[in-house]
Write an enzyme that holds these catalytic residues in place. Structure first.
Site, PDB file in Angstrom:
ATOM      1  N   GLU A  14     -19.739 -21.820   5.925  1.00 21.87           N
ATOM      2  CA  GLU A  14     -20.044 -21.400   4.559  1.00 21.87           C
ATOM      3  C   GLU A  14     -20.499 -19.952   4.645  1.00 21.87           C
ATOM      4  O   GLU A  14     -21.057 -19.524   5.662  1.00 21.87           O
ATOM      5  CB  GLU A  14     -21.136 -22.279   3.940  1.00 21.87           C
ATOM      6  N   HIS A 164     -18.610 -28.480   0.442  1.00 29.76           N
ATOM      7  CA  HIS A 164     -19.043 -27.093   0.672  1.00 29.76           C
ATOM      8  C   HIS A 164     -20.355 -26.995   1.432  1.00 29.76           C
ATOM      9  O   HIS A 164     -21.021 -25.970   1.387  1.00 29.76           O
ATOM     10  CB  HIS A 164     -19.099 -26.289  -0.631  1.00 29.76           C
TER      11      HIS A 164
END
Ligand code: AMP
Ligand code: MG
Length: 184
Positions: A14, A164
């Site tokens: 990320e 995510h």
């Protein structure tokens, strides 16, 4: 999707980001490294890794990035410098010596290369990398490369955990590899 190595080293990153162009692609920086080591014969995940990284170019996360990744400002403020995170990652992976760096698409490989160049540390993965997004398209005879959620949907699997989040994304990629290679 089958490999000659003993382990799939599946990594999902990320990074700092924005939906309004304030964080250009070349200034994005890793904020989380999530990884799983998956046995290439049994398809069991034998070890997991997660590390939050403190970004320096855009140290204050955008609201968009916080909402997308679930990472808080306090998380990244308490994160470690990139070089330290990379050494911890390679030290964790080292005992599984015959592994191949894999990710969903080429984004993660490029982001590592970009951060290594910016911080002047050596890119640790050599030249080989397996793009599992392309491998999935090939294995399922699809003309299109699918996102992670699209691939899970095609296999009638639900996303497990939080999308995510690096580690959760990596775990779900491993589930796809297992299902495609083992049918289980
Ligand atoms: P992912 O592995 O799909 O969670 O994405 C990795 C990184 O890509 C995220 O941490 C963001 O930095 C960036 N990213 C993913 N989706 C978007 C999006 N829709 N808009 C902007 N950046 C994104
Ligand atoms: Mg991710």
């Amino acid at each position: 999707m089958r490999i000659d190595e003993q382990y799939y080293l599946i990594i999902d990153l990320e990074a700092t980001c924005c939906d309004r162009g304030t964080v250009p692609r070349e200034e994005m920086e890793i904020i989380e490294i999530g990884a799983v080591m998956q046995d290439a014969r049994t398809f069991d995940v034998v070890s997991e890794f997660q590390q939050v990284v403190r970004p320096v170019r855009h140290p204050v996360l955008t609201g968009f990035c916080r909402a997308l990744t679930g990472t808080t400002q306090a998380d990244v403020d308490a994160g470690v410098p990139y070089a330290d995170a990379l050494s911890t990652l390679t030290a964790w992976a080292a005992p599984f010596d015959d592994h191949l760096f894999c990710s969903w698409g080429n984004y993660d490989r490029r982001q590592f290369q970009q951060d290594c160049a910016f911080h002047d540390v050596e890119y640790p993965f050599g030249t080989r990398h397996l793009n599992l997004k392309e491998e999935f398209a090939r294995a399922t005879n699809s003309r299109r490369n699918k996102g992670l959620s699209g691939a899970l949907a095609e296999l009638r699997l639900e996303f497990s955990g939080q999308p995510h989040r690096g580690l959760d994304d990596a775990r779900n990629i491993a589930r796809i590899v297992r299902r495609v290679c083992l049918g289980a």
